[in-house]
Design a protein around this motif. Structure first.
Motif, PDB file in Angstrom:
ATOM      1  N   SER A 206      24.185  29.345  38.009  1.00 55.55           N
ATOM      2  CA  SER A 206      23.923  30.533  37.190  1.00 55.55           C
ATOM      3  C   SER A 206      24.017  31.806  38.025  1.00 55.55           C
ATOM      4  CB  SER A 206      22.549  30.427  36.525  1.00 55.55           C
ATOM      5  OG  SER A 206      21.510  30.325  37.491  1.00 55.55           O
ATOM      6  N   ARG A 258      21.396  30.878  28.003  1.00 52.45           N
ATOM      7  CA  ARG A 258      20.312  30.549  28.940  1.00 52.45           C
ATOM      8  C   ARG A 258      19.018  31.249  28.546  1.00 52.45           C
ATOM      9  NH1 ARG A 258      21.448  27.982  33.712  1.00 52.45           N
ATOM     10  NH2 ARG A 258      19.497  28.799  34.590  1.00 52.45           N
ATOM     11  N   ARG A 267      17.411  24.013  29.222  1.00 56.33           N
ATOM     12  CA  ARG A 267      18.251  25.167  29.553  1.00 56.33           C
ATOM     13  C   ARG A 267      19.267  24.804  30.624  1.00 56.33           C
ATOM     14  NH1 ARG A 267      14.541  28.683  30.454  1.00 56.33           N
ATOM     15  NH2 ARG A 267      14.265  28.220  32.665  1.00 56.33           N
ATOM     16  N   SER A 271      23.219  24.732  29.494  1.00 51.79           N
ATOM     17  CA  SER A 271      24.040  25.791  30.104  1.00 51.79           C
ATOM     18  C   SER A 271      25.045  25.222  31.110  1.00 51.79           C
ATOM     19  CB  SER A 271      23.139  26.832  30.770  1.00 51.79           C
ATOM     20  OG  SER A 271      22.330  26.238  31.781  1.00 51.79           O
TER      21      SER A 271
END
Length: 353
Positions: A206, A258, A267, A271
């Protein structure tokens, strides 16, 4: 993964690389070129005198090596008289033979100039010769040796339309390369997380996607400046531009996704799956669709346009360009490591409280 990003030696490599790219990219002068020719057409059998405006040229009235030609695939015409008005301005006279072979009613010629200081440079399709009858005429060649020499010194190649903006190649393109590399890194980390359930990989994935999105935004902004100069508008209906915009929206949706999930494990898994498909779709939009047959793009390397490596990226530009690409990628990974470590420490602090 977090521990691997703590290693420092590779991070500091970006500093000299980017300094070199910045200094060399901005200070190496642009090579000689031809800005304009006025007027730019004549009929067969006429004598024409026109001005040639150069850029970074070194015209000298005492230079006996100065040679000016009109050239296409069928003919080579020498100037009958060349007058040096200034270091960047010539007045050239051509006598166009009445029986010059013309394949069509308007044949285009490249204007070619040579001197010892500037080497050989030209303006594509700078001049046209017209005919008013149906006779094709005979071929014509002047008795001269057409030299093909490089200018003296280290210069960046001059290209019509681009001019000094060609230096943006050292910034716009490396930023996009950095974005793609970071998105690919996020793609790999997402796959590893799905295989191992190690949340460190989701955190790094991320973070890499966020930093990649930042470099993508910089790439779009520098590209808009370049497009406004060369295409006349900051955004045009171009498949590669539209694909880049769609790709950025796809990754923006990744962060919206997210933020909409409260459970950490859910999550991370959802994601990560999205990240895998997002990267594949992103590559389709920016690399595959613009190269499909029948899809025209203004970008080099798309829609039949030659890429920079074919006609612009010479031996002067290559070390600067590759240094910028490597430097920005390392900088992007450095930023990813810093943000990922900060987020890890922040999460640990939250867990303690």
């Amino acid at each position: 993964m977090i521990g691997l990003l703590k290693i420092n030696w590779w991070k500091f490599l970006s500093i000299p690389l980017l300094l070199y790219a910045l200094i060399a990219g901005m200070l190496i002068p642009l090579g000689p070129g031809i800005v304009s020719v006025n007027p730019s057409s004549v009929t067969r059998g006429a004598t024409i005198s026109f001005d040639v405006a150069g850029y970074n040229t070194h015209f000298d009235e005492d230079d006996r090596s100065l040679n000016v030609l009109l050239k296409n695939e069928n003919n080579l015409i020498c100037a009958s008289n060349v007058t040096v008005i200034g270091s960047t301005l010539l007045n050239v006279e051509f006598g166009i033979p009445p029986d010059l072979r013309t394949v069509s009613k308007r044949d285009f010629y490249n204007l070619v100039i040579y001197n010892e200081t500037d080497g050989t440079f030209f303006l594509r399709n700078a001049f046209s010769v017209q005919r008013h009858d149906e006779q094709e005429g005979i071929g014509f060649n002047c008795t001269t040796i057409l030299k093909n020499e490089l200018p003296k010194g280290v210069v960046i190649p001059y290209r019509e339309i681009l001019y000094e903006s060609i230096r943006n190649l050292f910034f716009h393109v490396p930023m996009w390369f950095t974005m793609i590399f970071l998105m690919f890194f996020a793609f790999i980390c997402s796959i590893i997380f799905l295989a191992t359930n190690n949340e460190d990989f989701d955190l790094v994935a991320s973070t890499a996607a966020a930093i990649g999105l930042f470099f993508g935004l910089l790439g779009i902004l520098t590209g808009m400046v370049w497009a406004n100069f060369t295409w006349g508008a900051p955004w045009v209906n171009d498949p590669k531009l539209n694909g880049a915009a769609v790709g950025m929206l796809i990754y923006l949706a990744y962060f919206v996704l997210r933020g909409s999930l409260n459970d950490d494990r859910t999550r991370a898994r959802v994601s990560s799956v999205y990240s895998v498909f997002a990267f594949v779709i992103f590559i389709v939009f920016i690399f595959i669709i613009p190269r499909l047959k029948g899809v025209d793009s203004l970008h080099p390397g798309s829609g039949g346009n030659p890429g920079f490596n074919m006609y612009d990226l010479d031996n002067t530009m290559r070390p600067v360009f590759y240094s910028a690409v490597l430097g920005f990628i390392i900088l992007g990974m450095w930023m990813t490591s810093l943000v990922a470590r900060y987020r890890k420490l922040f999460q640990l602090q939250l867990d303690k409280t």
